[in-house]
Every structure is written in C-alpha cells, then in structure tokens.
Design an enzyme around this catalytic site. Structure first.
Site, PDB file in Angstrom:
ATOM      1  CD  GLN A  40       5.626  16.769   6.804  1.00 14.00           C
ATOM      2  OE1 GLN A  40       4.682  16.255   7.253  1.00 14.00           O
ATOM      3  NE2 GLN A  40       6.666  17.280   7.185  1.00 14.00           N
ATOM      4  CB  SER A 100       4.375   8.839  11.157  1.00 14.46           C
ATOM      5  OG  SER A 100       3.332   7.940  11.508  1.00 14.46           O
ATOM      6  CB  THR A 101       7.914   7.600  15.841  1.00 14.87           C
ATOM      7  OG1 THR A 101       9.300   7.179  14.978  1.00 14.87           O
ATOM      8  CG2 THR A 101       7.962   6.320  17.062  1.00 14.87           C
ATOM      9  CE  LYS A 109      -1.727   2.305   3.264  1.00 10.72           C
ATOM     10  NZ  LYS A 109      -1.679   4.201   2.601  1.00 10.72           N
ATOM     11  CD  GLU A 166      10.873  12.124  11.001  1.00 12.57           C
ATOM     12  OE1 GLU A 166       9.933  11.707  11.468  1.00 12.57           O
ATOM     13  OE2 GLU A 166      11.341  11.265  10.542  1.00 12.57           O
TER      14      GLU A 166
HETATM   15  P1  NAI Z   1       2.259   8.292   8.027  1.00 10.53           P
HETATM   16  O1  NAI Z   1       2.485   7.033   9.318  1.00 10.53           O
HETATM   17  O2  NAI Z   1       0.932   8.196   8.849  1.00 10.53           O
HETATM   18  O3  NAI Z   1       1.942   7.429   6.706  1.00 10.53           O
HETATM   19  C1  NAI Z   1       3.143   6.169   6.098  1.00 10.53           C
HETATM   20  C2  NAI Z   1       1.999   5.598   5.762  1.00 10.53           C
HETATM   21  O4  NAI Z   1       1.578   4.647   6.560  1.00 10.53           O
HETATM   22  C3  NAI Z   1       1.179   6.288   4.948  1.00 10.53           C
HETATM   23  O5  NAI Z   1       0.726   4.660   3.521  1.00 10.53           O
HETATM   24  C4  NAI Z   1       0.023   5.545   5.759  1.00 10.53           C
HETATM   25  O6  NAI Z   1      -1.282   6.074   4.872  1.00 10.53           O
HETATM   26  C5  NAI Z   1       0.015   5.093   6.368  1.00 10.53           C
HETATM   27  N1  NAI Z   1      -0.398   4.577   7.329  1.00 10.53           N
HETATM   28  C6  NAI Z   1      -1.289   5.757   8.118  1.00 10.53           C
HETATM   29  N2  NAI Z   1      -1.962   5.454   9.598  1.00 10.53           N
HETATM   30  C7  NAI Z   1      -2.280   4.227   9.700  1.00 10.53           C
HETATM   31  C8  NAI Z   1      -2.244   3.009  10.044  1.00 10.53           C
HETATM   32  N3  NAI Z   1      -3.035   2.817  11.287  1.00 10.53           N
HETATM   33  N4  NAI Z   1      -2.403   1.358   9.793  1.00 10.53           N
HETATM   34  C9  NAI Z   1      -1.558   1.353   9.082  1.00 10.53           C
HETATM   35  N5  NAI Z   1      -0.617   2.623   8.227  1.00 10.53           N
HETATM   36  C10 NAI Z   1      -1.034   3.704   8.255  1.00 10.53           C
HETATM   37  O7  NAI Z   1       3.275   9.273   8.352  1.00 10.53           O
HETATM   38  P2  NAI Z   1       2.590  11.050   7.321  1.00 10.53           P
HETATM   39  O8  NAI Z   1       1.073  11.059   8.311  1.00 10.53           O
HETATM   40  O9  NAI Z   1       2.105  10.856   5.697  1.00 10.53           O
HETATM   41  O10 NAI Z   1       3.112  11.966   8.109  1.00 10.53           O
HETATM   42  C11 NAI Z   1       3.778  12.700   9.556  1.00 10.53           C
HETATM   43  C12 NAI Z   1       4.843  12.111   9.689  1.00 10.53           C
HETATM   44  O11 NAI Z   1       5.356  11.505  10.055  1.00 10.53           O
HETATM   45  C13 NAI Z   1       5.797  13.486   9.191  1.00 10.53           C
HETATM   46  O12 NAI Z   1       6.157  14.548   9.429  1.00 10.53           O
HETATM   47  C14 NAI Z   1       7.289  12.792   9.273  1.00 10.53           C
HETATM   48  O13 NAI Z   1       7.244  13.723  10.459  1.00 10.53           O
HETATM   49  C15 NAI Z   1       7.155  11.454   9.629  1.00 10.53           C
HETATM   50  N6  NAI Z   1       7.155  10.643   8.667  1.00 10.53           N
HETATM   51  C16 NAI Z   1       8.409   9.246   8.360  1.00 10.53           C
HETATM   52  C17 NAI Z   1       9.345   9.394   7.044  1.00 10.53           C
HETATM   53  C18 NAI Z   1      10.278   8.019   7.065  1.00 10.53           C
HETATM   54  O14 NAI Z   1      10.219   7.442   6.120  1.00 10.53           O
HETATM   55  N7  NAI Z   1      10.527   7.767   8.089  1.00 10.53           N
HETATM   56  C19 NAI Z   1       7.768   8.895   5.426  1.00 10.53           C
HETATM   57  C20 NAI Z   1       6.544   9.884   5.280  1.00 10.53           C
HETATM   58  C21 NAI Z   1       6.631  10.848   7.765  1.00 10.53           C
HETATM   59 MG    MG Z   2       0.058   9.877   9.574  1.00  7.33          MG
END
Ligand code: NAI
Ligand code: MG
Length: 508
Positions: free
Chosen positions: A367, A265-266, A212, A417
């Site tokens: 973001q 995200s963490t 996904k 972050e």
């Molecule tokens: P997110 O962690 O919510 O999204 C990443 C993926 O997880 C997306 O595909 C999303 O649809 C999915 N997701 C969201 N909630 C989920 C759940 N409960 N169960 C399973 N999958 C789920 O990240 P978001 O909200 O886009 O960004 C938030 C913050 O996270 C950013 O501001 C950044 O600081 C950090 N981040 C870190 C990343 C990394 O590469 N370590 C990548 C993206 C964001």
């Molecule tokens: Mg999110």
C-alpha cells in the site's frame, strides 16, 4: 483547476521551511509535544499460530501452509496464520450448510437474538484487547480502534440482535426467509468492524457464515472467532478462515454458497461479479471511493478544517469513504490552504499504540508503494505538494500527511483512489460547478458538504451521486444508517433496515 494565485504561492512558500525534492515540506514547530503514552501490551497473549475456525473447532489447514502476519509499524512478526486452500474452504462451507439446516434456520428469531447479544457483550468485555491488537496488526492509531472500530463493532451486533425477532416488521407484510450460506470477504482497513458489518446482519436474518479476513490483518477476526466460540454458538454457524486472494476466490466459487458479500478493491469486486454471473448467488459489493468534501465560503471554516483532517488523515486515509478530493469555494481557497497547512504540521504521526497518535502506519509495504507512486504522479503532473515535515520512524511503513494544490480534474491524483493520507484540492465558484466536479468520478460512495445554510446541504444532497452524504461533519457511522455506493463504488447497502435486505429472500 485552481490557478495558483500570488497570495497562495506566498502562503506556501513563506512557510516552506525545507523544500524536499520539488515538494514543500513544512515544519513550524509543534505547538507542544506530549510525553510518550503507549498502551501496555504485556497483557496481550497472542498465539504463536492460528488455525482455521471451522465447524466450531480449530482445524489445521490440509496443506499445512501458514503465512506470517506482521505489525506494519515495526515490521515485527505477530503470529503465523493458516492458509486455507479450496479443500479447507469446502469444509467450512459444508460446516456452514450443516449448521444452517440443523440449527440456525430452524431457531426462532428471539433465540438467535440471544446469541447475537452475547457476541456484542463479549466484544465490549474484550474491547481493550481487541483495540490493541487491531492497532498492532493494522497500524491504525489506538484512539481510532479504541473509540471507533471496537465500539461500533459491538453496536452492530447489538443493533442486529434487535432485528432478529422482528424481521416480519422489517419488510411490510412480506415474509423474510434466510438465503443459506453467506461467503464474506473483507479488507484490511477496518478488520474487526467489517467482520461485524458482515456477520451481524447475516446471523440476524438466519444465515450461516464463512468469513475471510484480509491477509494483512487477520488477527482481530480470529479473536472474534474465539469470542464466538466462548459464546457457544451452534458449531458451524460462523466459520472464519484465513488466506489471501486464492482463498477468497475459492469461497466465491464454491457452488454451495448462496450469497457473496465483498468489501475491497474495485478490481477484485469486478472479478467477483464475473465469477458469480450466471449462478443464482446473491451479491453485494462495497468497493472504492473518491469522495468529494465540499467547503462553501459560508461554512464554519475551522470546523471544516477539522472535518477535512478527520476525513483524510486519521486512519492514514485507509477509508473507502475518505474525503480525498477537497472542493473549496474559490474565495476561501487560500485561507483553507493556510489553515490546513498549519493543522497538518501539528498532527502526530507515529506509534499506533500511543494514545496521542493521530496518524499511524500505512497498512502494508504494498500500500505504501501505491501511495508513493500516485504522489509522484501528482508531482509529475505539475500539482503543488505540501507535506507535513514530521519525523517518521525508521522501521515500518509511513507516509506524512500530504495535500496537493493546483490539481486538474483529469490528473491521476484527482481520479484514482490513493487510499493514503493524501488530499487533492480543487476549487469551484458555484454550487452547480461543485456538483459537476463532485460527480465527475467513476465512484459514488460518499461526500461531505460544509455550509452555514441547511437548505444548501439538502439541495446538494439531492444532486450528489453518493450513497452517504455528511453535512457539516465527516466519517460518522451508525449501525442504523445504511451505507453503500453508486456506480463503481458497488451496490447493496450495509446497516439499517436496508442492509437486512441483502440477507433475505422475500415471499408474499
Ligand atoms: P483487495 O480487493 O485485493 O483485497 C480485499 C479482500 O479481497 C482481501 O480479503 C483479499 O484477500 C480478497 N481477495 C483478493 N483477491 C481476491 C479474489 N480474486 N477473489 C476473492 N477475494 C479476493 O484489496 P488490496 O489489494 O488489499 O488493496 C488494493 C486497493 O484496493 C487499495 O489500494 C485500495 O485502493 C482499495 N481498497 C478498498 C477498500 C474499501 O474498503 N473499499 C479496502 C481495501 C482496499
Ligand atoms: Mg489485491
């Protein structure tokens, strides 16, 4: 915390052409301007609407729901994309299970390898289209998607194709068995590359996949699904489904998934860890970071400044291993600040499709709001802000390259972050102090060390709690080297022989 010295205030104030609401905005003219040089998009044929790639066919979502995906640089809609619900997730996992039992787990490694090579070559053939769509949908500069994301995605498939028939040699006398169905969830910062990081090792080890992509950047994963279709993989070996958090959660919670791989995200990582606790699902998490980029006084400073720039400003700081905390040896603090001030004024911010663009669009409104909020917190906490005074386009989501001096270790901009083009500068006097400050974070994904002395790099490398440490360079990737974190940056490795371990059960 770095005390603001007189010479430093002068260095900043002397260059502050137009202070903007308590910040210093700098503009001392670009060395030169380039004529616009945008990539043509007329040959890019996006579908109006994308369905779910399940069992080798394009399926409508049962609930008939779609969401639109936009270009963050223009806010224009690019396409509608299906929103998978739990029922669609179940269809995808069932298709992956059938493909695992019927074809993929039975196929000799050398045969699996041929398919994986085919995908790698298909990515190379479609490189231009993939790069353009990546920049349109994600906002990153075409220089990055063309020269980094797409070639590395192909390289990951090539590399892992090479392992498919050599797994017996990867684990020293032990037999490697595939796990089954892998549920993989990826973020928006490297949409195609993260898909490659997840799919390639899973397939090489004999697993089947339900992937996904993130809801803001689904298009290159859907183009990859089309390539995989053209490569005639057995149906169901790779399934690509779209949707937001609930779709991801349904995939994580599906009882027939054997392995969950997540980058993001963490917060969500912790939620996933709780969801799989008590099941026998295997899990790897690649989460956030707050990397220290450490500059010693004996470093080649101009080169280091380039490393700082590529570590935090290229890709808008949307990189989990971005060098977002700069630790500078005190004696060179002022000179680094001066050089960095000059350098960010020459960064070209704007159209991601322009070949001269250095810094593209912020990936989403959400973001951008997060970045703005944290930058305000930095100002409120008394740090000194320096932002490039570049003209930002009227439409779309943008943030100028920015750094803060006078940053306390306890401040939010030093701890959280930001995931944007925002750097926090701190100082140190001794290598021990550098280590202490660098490790003073809940994260542990990456770090950089800049010095003339190779021995110092190794000394630092032994003491830094970070999964990846770059010496006199930054943000360099290769499929042969394992990538992953310590502490709240997650666990498990991707890439290299170590990355295979996440996709096999070892016997004997
Ligand atoms: P997110 O962690 O919510 O999204 C990443 C993926 O997880 C997306 O595909 C999303 O649809 C999915 N997701 C969201 N909630 C989920 C759940 N409960 N169960 C399973 N999958 C789920 O990240 P978001 O909200 O886009 O960004 C938030 C913050 O996270 C950013 O501001 C950044 O600081 C950090 N981040 C870190 C990343 C990394 O590469 N370590 C990548 C993206 C964001
Ligand atoms: Mg999110």
């Amino acid at each position: 915390m770095a005390k603001k010295t007189d010479s430093q205030s002068k260095a900043i104030a002397g260059r502050a052409a137009q202070p903007v609401s308590g910040s210093h905005a700098l503009d001392f003219g670009k060395a030169w301007t380039y004529a616009p040089s945008p990539e043509a998009t007329d040959h890019i044929k996006l579908d109006k609407r994308y369905e779910l790639f399940i069992g080798g066919a394009w399926k409508k979502p049962r609930a008939g729901k779609y969401f639109s995906t936009i270009s963050p640089s223009t806010e224009e809609k690019l396409a509608d994309v299906a929103e998978a619900d739990a029922h669609d997730v179940d269809l995808a996992v069932t298709a992956a299970r059938t493909a695992f039992d019927k074809y993929w787990s039975k196929m000799p490694g050398r045969e699996r390898a041929k398919y994986i090579y085919r995908i790698a070559r298909a990515i190379q053939e479609k490189a231009r289209e993939l790069a353009i769509v990546e920049s349109m949908n994600g906002g990153k500069p075409i220089k990055e998607s063309r020269d980094v994301d797409v070639p590395l995605a192909a390289a990951h498939f090539f590399y892992h194709a090479g392992w498919a028939d050599k797994l017996d040699y990867a684990f020293q006398g032990r037999r490697a068995r595939p796990l089954g169905v892998a549920g993989q969830i990826i973020p928006w910062n490297f949409p195609l590359l993260m898909a490659a990081w997840k799919i390639a090792p899973a397939l090489a080890c004999g697993n089947t996949v339900v992937l996904k992509p993130a809801e803001t950047t689904p298009l290159t994963a859907l183009l990859l699904a089309k390539l995989i279709e053209e490569c005639e993989l057995p149906p169901g070996v790779v399934n690509i489904i779209t949707g937001a958090g609930p779709t991801g959660a349904a995939l994580v919670n599906h009882p027939d998934v054997n392995k969950v791989a997540f980058t993001g995200s963490t917060d969500v990582g912790k939620r996933i860890q709780r969801a799989v606790a008590g099941t026998n699902k295997r899990l790897t998490l690649e989460l956030g970071g707050k990397a220290a980029n450490i500059i010693f006084a004996d470093a080649p400073l101009d080169q280091a400044v380039e490393g700082i720039v590529s570590g935090i400003y290229f890709n808008q700081g949307h990189v989990c291993c971005a060098g977002s905390r700069l630790l500078v040896e005190e004696s060179v603090h002022d000179v680094i600040v001066r050089k960095l001030t000059d350098r960010i004024a020459t960064l070209r911010v704007g159209d991601p499709l322009d070949k001269n663009t250095d810094v593209g669009a912020i990936n989403s409104k959400m973001q951008l709001t997060k970045i703005q909020e944290l930058v305000k917190a930095g100002e409120d906490e008394g740090s000194t802000r320096v932002s490039a005074a570049c003209a930002l386009p009227a439409k779309g989501f943008w943030f100028p390259p920015t750094f803060f001096t006078d940053v306390a270790q306890s401040s939010r901009i030093a701890r959280e972050e930001i995931f944007g083009p925002v750097l926090s500068i701190l100082t140190f006097r001794t290598p021990d102090e550098a280590i202490e400050k660098a490790n003073n974070t809940m994260y542990g994904l990456s770090a950089g060390v800049w010095t003339d002395k190779g021995a110092k790099i190794f000394w630092m490398g032994q003491r830094l709690k970070a999964g990846v440490i770059w010496g006199n360079t930054y943000n360099k990737f290769d499929p042969t080297s394992p990538f992953g974190g310590f502490k709240e940056s997650g666990f498990g490795r991707e890439g290299g022989r170590q990355g295979l371990a996440a996709y096999v059960e070892l016997e004997g």
